[in-house]
Design a protein around this motif. Structure first.
Motif, PDB file in Angstrom:
ATOM      1  N   PHE A 192       2.226  -1.269  -8.587  1.00 32.12           N
ATOM      2  CA  PHE A 192       1.929  -1.955  -7.193  1.00 32.12           C
ATOM      3  C   PHE A 192       1.522  -0.937  -6.341  1.00 32.12           C
ATOM      4  N   TYR A 193       0.257  -1.537  -5.592  1.00 31.05           N
ATOM      5  CA  TYR A 193       0.300  -0.503  -4.382  1.00 31.05           C
ATOM      6  C   TYR A 193       1.312  -0.341  -3.339  1.00 31.05           C
ATOM      7  N   ASP A 194       1.534   0.492  -2.853  1.00 37.95           N
ATOM      8  CA  ASP A 194       2.607   0.793  -1.728  1.00 37.95           C
ATOM      9  C   ASP A 194       2.027   0.418  -0.366  1.00 37.95           C
ATOM     10  N   ASN A 195       1.703  -0.628   0.130  1.00 39.17           N
ATOM     11  CA  ASN A 195       0.974  -0.758   1.529  1.00 39.17           C
ATOM     12  C   ASN A 195       1.869  -0.689   2.848  1.00 39.17           C
ATOM     13  N   GLY A 196       3.035  -0.435   2.562  1.00 35.54           N
ATOM     14  CA  GLY A 196       3.979  -0.164   3.587  1.00 35.54           C
ATOM     15  C   GLY A 196       4.696  -1.681   4.185  1.00 35.54           C
ATOM     16  N   THR A 204       1.194  -7.245   4.097  1.00 36.79           N
ATOM     17  CA  THR A 204       1.447  -8.625   3.342  1.00 36.79           C
ATOM     18  C   THR A 204       1.196  -8.534   2.109  1.00 36.79           C
ATOM     19  N   SER A 205       0.579  -7.385   1.761  1.00 40.27           N
ATOM     20  CA  SER A 205       0.222  -7.250   0.028  1.00 40.27           C
ATOM     21  C   SER A 205       0.884  -5.892  -0.485  1.00 40.27           C
ATOM     22  N   GLY A 206       1.285  -5.992  -1.556  1.00 41.88           N
ATOM     23  CA  GLY A 206       1.971  -4.817  -2.232  1.00 41.88           C
ATOM     24  C   GLY A 206       3.128  -5.643  -3.326  1.00 41.88           C
ATOM     25  N   LEU A 241       0.865 -10.346  -3.940  1.00 37.80           N
ATOM     26  CA  LEU A 241       1.163  -9.102  -4.750  1.00 37.80           C
ATOM     27  C   LEU A 241      -0.039  -8.313  -5.100  1.00 37.80           C
ATOM     28  N   ASN A 242       0.141  -6.952  -5.031  1.00 33.98           N
ATOM     29  CA  ASN A 242      -1.121  -6.124  -5.185  1.00 33.98           C
ATOM     30  C   ASN A 242      -0.825  -4.858  -5.914  1.00 33.98           C
ATOM     31  N   GLY A 243      -1.419  -4.942  -7.173  1.00 32.97           N
ATOM     32  CA  GLY A 243      -1.311  -3.547  -7.961  1.00 32.97           C
ATOM     33  C   GLY A 243      -2.607  -3.476  -8.807  1.00 32.97           C
TER      34      GLY A 243
HETATM   35  C1  LIG Z   1      -4.847  -3.778  -2.600  1.00 31.10           C
HETATM   36  O1  LIG Z   1      -4.769  -2.534  -2.131  1.00 31.10           O
HETATM   37  C2  LIG Z   1      -5.653  -1.544  -2.181  1.00 31.10           C
HETATM   38  C3  LIG Z   1      -5.425  -0.379  -1.934  1.00 31.10           C
HETATM   39  O2  LIG Z   1      -4.726  -0.210  -0.622  1.00 31.10           O
HETATM   40  C4  LIG Z   1      -6.693  -2.381  -1.172  1.00 31.10           C
HETATM   41  O3  LIG Z   1      -7.950  -1.482  -1.266  1.00 31.10           O
HETATM   42  C5  LIG Z   1      -6.982  -3.703  -1.522  1.00 31.10           C
HETATM   43  O4  LIG Z   1      -7.815  -4.231  -0.733  1.00 31.10           O
HETATM   44  C6  LIG Z   1      -5.984  -4.459  -1.982  1.00 31.10           C
HETATM   45  N1  LIG Z   1      -6.070  -5.839  -2.362  1.00 31.10           N
HETATM   46  C7  LIG Z   1      -5.844  -7.069  -1.875  1.00 31.10           C
HETATM   47  C8  LIG Z   1      -6.196  -8.202  -2.390  1.00 31.10           C
HETATM   48  O5  LIG Z   1      -5.098  -7.111  -0.693  1.00 31.10           O
END
Ligand SMILES: *[C@@H]1O[C@H](CO)[C@@H](O)[C@H](O)[C@H]1NC(C)=O
Ligand SMILES: *[C@@H]1O[C@H](CO)[C@@H](O)[C@H](O)[C@H]1NC(C)=O
Ligand SMILES: *[C@@H]1O[C@H](CO)[C@@H](O)[C@H](O)[C@H]1NC(C)=O
Ligand SMILES: CC(=O)N[C@H]1CO[C@H](CO)[C@@H](O)[C@@H]1O
Length: 749
Positions: free
Chosen positions: A30-34, A38-40, A60-62
């Protein structure tokens, strides 16, 4: 709060298994967007509890190091409620169940990502953040508080508390009272302490319970995107406790009692009742008579029953106004507050007084008065000073006045009396109050009770002595007096005696007589005796004037008089003889016809002037008859012709004589005689017939006859004239007498 390091730790625990699955293949991640993203992997994700169901709340974003496509998963620990669902390809997370922070403020979620070969699962916590969705809630309901009424103003009497489960401002609570006018209370906004307003007092007697609505309000907060303030309210019931602050009150006033005739000492007259004004905690009441009983009444201190202590007859008043006191009795028998009321006790009358008449100096049953007769009608007999009184009460003092005695003479006023009246007696019929009938009048004045069973009554004698007034006129014993007096009575003869009486007494009854009128000249009257007599010089002559009438007057000393008429008839005496007229005593009689002689009597009345004729003597005898009343002389019937006459007289001449007597009817009677010479001749008609019978033989004498006829006619004329003349002369003598007779006969009474 879990740290990201511990999440990493769990991730590492899974690695051997992934590592074993594929050697050169790296696991997705998963990305860790902080935390604010609202994504991560949903680490540190927080969501407001008022988020609507169905909203997409997270992604959910990975990614996979090999660039393989990844799929997402989202599960919950066993037994936990499932709040979210994830769309596996896109990772979009949708809220599927309502959140309530106050129930669950942290949701444990297991998020996973897989590339088909490797699956990474991470445990995360979703924080539910607060929205202002909760009302403040009062604790310890219901609010009921009891406060003594004498609690001081400003005192705190209660404390309310409300809690709001929301956080922050939305969970803070302040209080206020829903405004009602005239509220006696106030509340502290922060502490919730309820107080009596300064200057206000509670009064159990006015209001035993107060209801106060208290409102709890939170500080406001977001809810569904708007600012919302939430409140709730509750009622505080404040019961006021009675304190000892009101005096007793009498129930059912005003009070009236009665003492009746049948009452005896101990009789219950009236029962008063008082109760403590402090009804919450009443004290017993004790009664007493404060004033006004005059010792005749007592009261039972506990029951309030007023009784009589004497016999009703001994009561001095008809009305008692008792002042009755009701006192509260305290716990140590000390007397506290009291109230006084009035009990009016009326002594119902016993009808023990009859009506009584009073004069000026007290009771009196005989009233006398002296007054002149015939007082004017309507006059009040002021000399009678009568009052009447019945000292009872009401119907017992009502009575009727009545005057018993000669009817409709006096009237009493008033007819009905209540208690007392001045009795007025009024003259109703003046005529009946007559000294000549009664020298005093006596009445009974009655007063009789009207509506009582006893009908008590009183009687008084009213005696009215009358004084005479000159109210009567002398009255003659008859309206006219008839007197007869013989003519030729000497002067001073009594004619008649009149009497008049005057009913008045003394001088007023004296009568003086007098006469007057045209016929009174010959008469005198004695002024006191009433004897009428002729004037000394008077002579009465029935032939001159036989009737006198005049008036007699009876007069009293004040000039009241009445009249009567006196008729005096002069009685005729036979003082005149009949008299023949000497000039007419030679008559010529034709055979078959009468001759008349007449005498006159100068007396005034029959029978003195009634004449009866008779033949005393005749020559020749028995040849005449006479009518005794008229004086007509006729030949006797057999002497029908001249021949017979000549045979009687034997051829001598025919001059006969007769002696006629006139006698009047008086007693004694007078007679007069006269000699009447009568020359008898034949009727002319028969002579003429005889003569004409002879003419047949002697025609030569016709001329002589005619001459004779003419001569005869002339003679006849002369004859008739003579007869008319005589008749006229005779009537001239008779008529005055006839009219005189008429006059004297008129007043034959
Ligand atoms: C998921 O995370 C990446 C890296 O931060 C980002 O570039 C991308 O836009 C994100 N995707 C969604 C669907 O939010
Ligand atoms: C009692 O009553 C009498 C008569 O009404 C009055 O004169 C008197 O003042 C009263 N006494 C008191 C103490 O009230
Ligand atoms: C007063 O009344 C009470 C109750 O009726 C009674 O029991 C008591 O005997 C009475 N007292 C007197 C002194 O009559
Ligand atoms: C009529 C009558 O009586 N005549 C008589 C008269 O007298 C003579 C003589 O006496 C008679 O003869 C007549 O008859």
């Amino acid at each position: 709060m879990k740290s990201p390091h511990s999440l990493r730790l769990s991730l590492l625990l899974l690695l051997p298994h992934i590592h074993l699955a594929r050697q050169s293949d790296f696991a997705p991640y998963f990305y860790d967007n902080g935390p604010s993203s609202t994504s991560g992997n949903m680490a540190l994700f927080s969501i407001a509890e008022d988020t609507p169901v169905g909203a997409q709340v997270y992604t959910l974003n990975g990614t996979d190091p090999e660039g393989d496509s990844v799929r997402y998963g989202l599960t919950f620990e066993k037994g936990s409620k499932e709040y979210f669902r994830v769309e596996p390809k896109s990772g979009r997370v949708t809220l599927i169940s309502e959140l309530d922070r106050e129930v669950e403020d942290e949701i444990a979620v297991l998020v996973s990502i897989t590339d088909g070969r490797n699956k990474v699962v991470e445990k995360g916590r979703v924080f539910v953040t607060d929205a202002n969705d909760e009302k403040p809630e009062f604790l310890n309901l219901p609010f009921i508080v009891s406060v003594p009424e004498d609690t001081e103003a400003g005192s705190s009497i209660f404390k309310v508390q409300a809690v709001d489960k929301d956080l922050g401002s939305g969970g803070s609570v302040t209080y206020f009272l829903q405004t009602t006018p005239n509220t006696k209370f106030t509340i502290d906004g922060h502490s919730g302490v309820l107080r009596i307003k300064p200057g206000e007092y509670l009064d159990y007697e006015t209001s035993k319970t107060h209801f106060v609505t208290v409102v709890a309000k939170d500080g406001g907060g977001k809810y569904n995107g708007k600012h919302q303030v939430m409140t709730s309210s509750a009622t505080i019931t404040i019961n006021v406790l009675d304190a000892q602050d009101s005096p007793p009150t009498f129930v059912g006033t005003p009070y009236f009692g009665y003492v009746y005739e049948v009452s005896v000492p101990g009789s219950e007259i009236f029962t008063v009742f008082a109760k403590d004004g402090d009804q919450g905690n009443p004290n017993p009441i004790q009664y007493s008579i404060f004033n006004g009983s005059d010792g005749s009444f007592s009261i039972n201190s506990s029951s309030g029953c007023i009784t009589l202590t004497t016999y009703p007859i001994q009561l001095k008043n008809e009305l008692y106004e008792l002042q009755v006191k009701a006192s509260e009795v305290g716990p140590e028998n000390q007397l506290l507050d009291y109230t006084i009321t009035m009990v009016t006790i009326r002594v119902v009358d016993l009808n023990n007084h009859p009506p009584t008449f009073y004069g000026e100096n007290g009771p009196q049953n005989r009233f006398e008065l002296t007054m002149y007769e015939h007082p004017p009608e309507g006059e009040i007999l002021r000399g009678l000073k009568i009052t009447v009184n019945d000292s009872d009460q009401g119907a017992n003092a009502k009575f009727r006045l009545r005057l018993v005695g000669p009817g409709r003479v006096l009237r009493v006023v008033p007819q009905t009396v209540l208690n007392e009246a001045q009795v007025t007696i009024i003259v109703e019929n003046s005529t009946a109050i007559d000294y000549e009938k009664y020298t005093f009048l006596s009445f009974k004045l009655l007063a009789v009770e009207i509506d009582t069973p006893e009908r008590f009554s009183a009687t008084a004698d009213i005696i009215i002595h009358l004084l005479d007034t000159n109210d009567n006129t002398p009255k003659f014993s008859t309206d006219f007096y008839i007197a007869r007096i013989p003519e030729n009575s000497p002067g001073g003869s009594n004619v008649v005696s009149v009497t008049a009486t005057d009913l008045d007494s003394g001088l007023w009854g004296d009568v003086k007589y007098s006469i007057y009128g045209s016929g009174a000249d010959l008469f005198l009257i004695h002024p006191t005796s009433g004897i009428i007599y002729t004037q000394p010089w008077a002579t009465l002559d029935a032939e001159v004037k036989s009737k006198y009438n005049f008036y007699v007057k009876a007069e009293d000393t004040e000039g009241k008089y009445s009249l009567a008429e006196v008729f005096v008839t002069v009685l005729d005496l036979n003082d005149h003889p009949p008299e023949f007229d000497e000039n007419f005593l030679e008559k010529t009689m034709i055979i078959g016809a009468p001759v008349k002689v007449e005498a006159v009597d100068d007396d005034a009345e029959e029978p003195n002037n009634v004449i009866e004729y008779s033949i005393m003597k005749a020559d020749p005898e028995n040849v005449f008859d006479i009518n005794t009343s008229t004086g007509e002389i006729k030949l006797k019937p057999f002497i029908k012709s001249m021949e017979i006459v000549q045979n009687i007289t034997r051829q001598k001449d025919c001059k006969w004589s007769v002696v006629v007597q006139a006698r009047d009817g008086g007693s004694p009677s007078f007679t007069t005689t006269a000699v009447v010479k009568i020359d008898i001749t034949e009727a002319i008609k028969e002579r003429i017939i005889a003569y004409f019978l002879g003419l047949r033989n002697r025609p030569l004498t016709v001329f002589g006859i005619c001459l004779s006829f003419v001569t005869f006619a002339v003679s006849l004329t002369v004859f008739i004239s003579s007869i008319l003349y005589w008749t006229a002369v005779r009537q001239a003598r008779v008529n005055p007498e006839a009219s005189f007779r008429k006059i004297i006969r008129r007043p034959k009474l």
